[in-house]
Design an enzyme around this catalytic site. Structure first.
Site, PDB file in Angstrom:
ATOM      1  N   HIS A  38       0.528  -1.482  -0.380  1.00  0.00           N
ATOM      2  CA  HIS A  38      -0.436   0.216   0.090  1.00  0.00           C
ATOM      3  C   HIS A  38       0.976   1.389  -0.261  1.00  0.00           C
ATOM      4  CE1 HIS A  38      -2.058  -3.550   2.203  1.00  0.00           C
ATOM      5  NE2 HIS A  38      -3.783  -2.330   0.861  1.00  0.00           N
ATOM      6  N   GLN A  62     -17.425  -8.209  -1.288  1.00  0.00           N
ATOM      7  CA  GLN A  62     -16.690  -8.947  -2.392  1.00  0.00           C
ATOM      8  C   GLN A  62     -16.092  -9.700  -0.922  1.00  0.00           C
ATOM      9  OE1 GLN A  62     -13.972  -5.028  -1.846  1.00  0.00           O
ATOM     10  NE2 GLN A  62     -12.298  -6.895  -2.188  1.00  0.00           N
ATOM     11  N   GLN A 149      -0.202  -4.841  -9.046  1.00  0.00           N
ATOM     12  CA  GLN A 149      -0.067  -5.355  -9.724  1.00  0.00           C
ATOM     13  C   GLN A 149      -0.608  -6.859  -9.053  1.00  0.00           C
ATOM     14  OE1 GLN A 149      -0.693  -5.668 -12.631  1.00  0.00           O
ATOM     15  NE2 GLN A 149      -0.132  -7.818 -13.492  1.00  0.00           N
ATOM     16  N   LYS A 150      -0.639  -6.946  -8.020  1.00  0.00           N
ATOM     17  CA  LYS A 150      -0.691  -8.229  -7.140  1.00  0.00           C
ATOM     18  C   LYS A 150      -1.994  -8.874  -7.306  1.00  0.00           C
ATOM     19  CE  LYS A 150      -0.631 -10.651  -3.071  1.00  0.00           C
ATOM     20  NZ  LYS A 150      -2.483 -10.264  -2.167  1.00  0.00           N
ATOM     21  N   SER A 187      -1.773  -8.291   3.436  1.00  0.00           N
ATOM     22  CA  SER A 187      -3.163  -8.382   4.224  1.00  0.00           C
ATOM     23  C   SER A 187      -3.236  -9.762   5.107  1.00  0.00           C
ATOM     24  CB  SER A 187      -3.818  -7.733   4.029  1.00  0.00           C
ATOM     25  OG  SER A 187      -3.976  -6.173   4.058  1.00  0.00           O
ATOM     26  N   ARG A 188      -3.637 -10.831   4.289  1.00  0.00           N
ATOM     27  CA  ARG A 188      -3.456 -11.996   4.408  1.00  0.00           C
ATOM     28  C   ARG A 188      -2.289 -12.619   4.889  1.00  0.00           C
ATOM     29  NH1 ARG A 188      -7.341 -11.605   0.682  1.00  0.00           N
ATOM     30  NH2 ARG A 188      -9.623 -11.213   1.455  1.00  0.00           N
TER      31      ARG A 188
HETATM   32  O1  PAF Z   1      -7.540  -4.199  -3.261  1.00  0.00           O
HETATM   33  C1  PAF Z   1      -8.354  -4.223  -2.490  1.00  0.00           C
HETATM   34  O2  PAF Z   1      -8.014  -3.754  -1.386  1.00  0.00           O
HETATM   35  C2  PAF Z   1      -9.539  -3.947  -2.459  1.00  0.00           C
HETATM   36  O3  PAF Z   1     -10.343  -4.940  -3.233  1.00  0.00           O
HETATM   37  C3  PAF Z   1      -9.691  -2.625  -2.778  1.00  0.00           C
HETATM   38  C4  PAF Z   1     -10.036  -2.669  -4.144  1.00  0.00           C
HETATM   39  C5  PAF Z   1      -9.794  -1.204  -1.936  1.00  0.00           C
HETATM   40  C6  PAF Z   1     -11.860  -2.500  -3.104  1.00  0.00           C
HETATM   41  O4  PAF Z   1     -12.477  -2.795  -1.987  1.00  0.00           O
END
Ligand code: PAF
Length: 292
Positions: A38, A62, A149-150, A187-188
């Site tokens: 990030h 999602q 790109q990940k 993050s996972r």
């Molecule tokens: O990549 C992510 O962290 C999420 O899929 C996003 C783009 C913030 C949408 O919730």
């Protein structure tokens, strides 16, 4: 740095930046649990834009019911402390109700691209991503939005969404950030214990084996996929979800690679984590092939 929770406030701050101050806005959408991946997006946003907005929102639409929405790592205080050092102007950290008000009933589907790879194992995932990204883009109206790109398929879905719906935002995609070991930051990764973390190195090892074979002239999609599969299969803690060798722009599965730009992508379960990674082969920069 201001933390904004309300969509109205975010929209009016962004409007003011655009109209009254005539400054450009960069949006970095995240689900928090910030890591160096990030931060590379935020650094580039800072470099390219006058004002940087980072959204932190774990988007329920999602995740399917059997996924990790409830246990997804959340620590806004820690994220905000990190972002202070990166000279971010605004954190947009809305509640679920701010993004999805009562009776929310409009969803975005990017057909075709959404149903492959991740879409097979995670039906509805990209509908959730496309919907939340649409809402975020409409609230902030950024000049640029930054993605890694990940999440290769996500970047394709979002680029298509932005093109089809004529958003006035340029999508910037930056390379995957890896630990020195090769493990892609995610993050996972927080779900992995020490042994599983070692096992997780198999993803990049498998992709690197395919890249080597490609460099030595292998141009069969199925043989490259077999190399990746065999490498992962040798790791007892890993369970393959999928391995794909596909056109990097359309995700069309490829047997003869010829001079196409190729995305090799995989998803693997290790312990409680489901990890994804990918590499691109024969990416053409200014008409010249460059592998990443
Ligand atoms: O990549 C992510 O962290 C999420 O899929 C996003 C783009 C913030 C949408 O919730």
């Amino acid at each position: 740095m201001e933390i904004i929770n309300r969509r109205q406030r975010m929209a009016s701050v962004a409007r003011k930046v655009r109209r009254e101050q005539d400054r450009t806005i960069g949006l970095v959408p995240t689900m928090g649990a910030l890591h160096d991946g990030h931060l590379s997006l935020i650094r580039e946003a800072r470099r390219m834009c006058d004002v940087v907005v980072v959204s932190v929102f774990v988007n329920p639409t999602q995740f399917s019911l059997d996924e990790d929405f409830d246990r997804y790592p959340r620590d806004l205080t820690k994220d905000a402390a990190i972002l202070t050092d990166y000279n971010v102007d605004y954190i947009f950290a809305p509640t679920i109700e701010e993004i999805y008000p009562k009776d929310f009933s409009t969803y975005i589907t990017v057909s075709g691209l959404s149903e492959q790879l991740e879409g097979v194992s995670r039906p509805g995932h990209f509908r959730g991503v496309a919907t939340v990204v649409t809402v975020l883009l409409n609230i902030v109206r950024p000049d640029f939005a930054f993605f890694g790109q990940k999440d290769a398929q996500q970047t394709l879905v979002i680029k298509r969404l932005v093109r089809d719906l004529a958003f006035d935002t340029e999508i910037v995609v930056l390379p995957t950030v890896r630990e020195e070991s090769g493990l892609a930051l995610s993050s996972r990764n927080a779900y992995l214990n020490e042994g599983e973390r070692r096992a997780a190195l198999v993803l990049y090892r498998a992709l690197s084996s395919a890249k080597e074979a490609y460099a030595e002239g292998e141009r069969s999609g199925s043989r490259l996929a077999s190399i990746v599969q065999a490498t992962v299969a040798a790791e007892p803690l890993a369970r393959i979800d999928y391995v794909s060798v596909a056109d990097a722009d359309t995700l069309e599965s490829l047997e003869r690679l010829n001079d196409r730009t190729v995305l090799i992508a995989l998803a693997v379960h290790i312990g409680r984590a489901r990890l994804i990674d990918n590499i691109t082969l024969n990416r053409k920069k200014n008409g010249v092939a460059a592998n990443a």
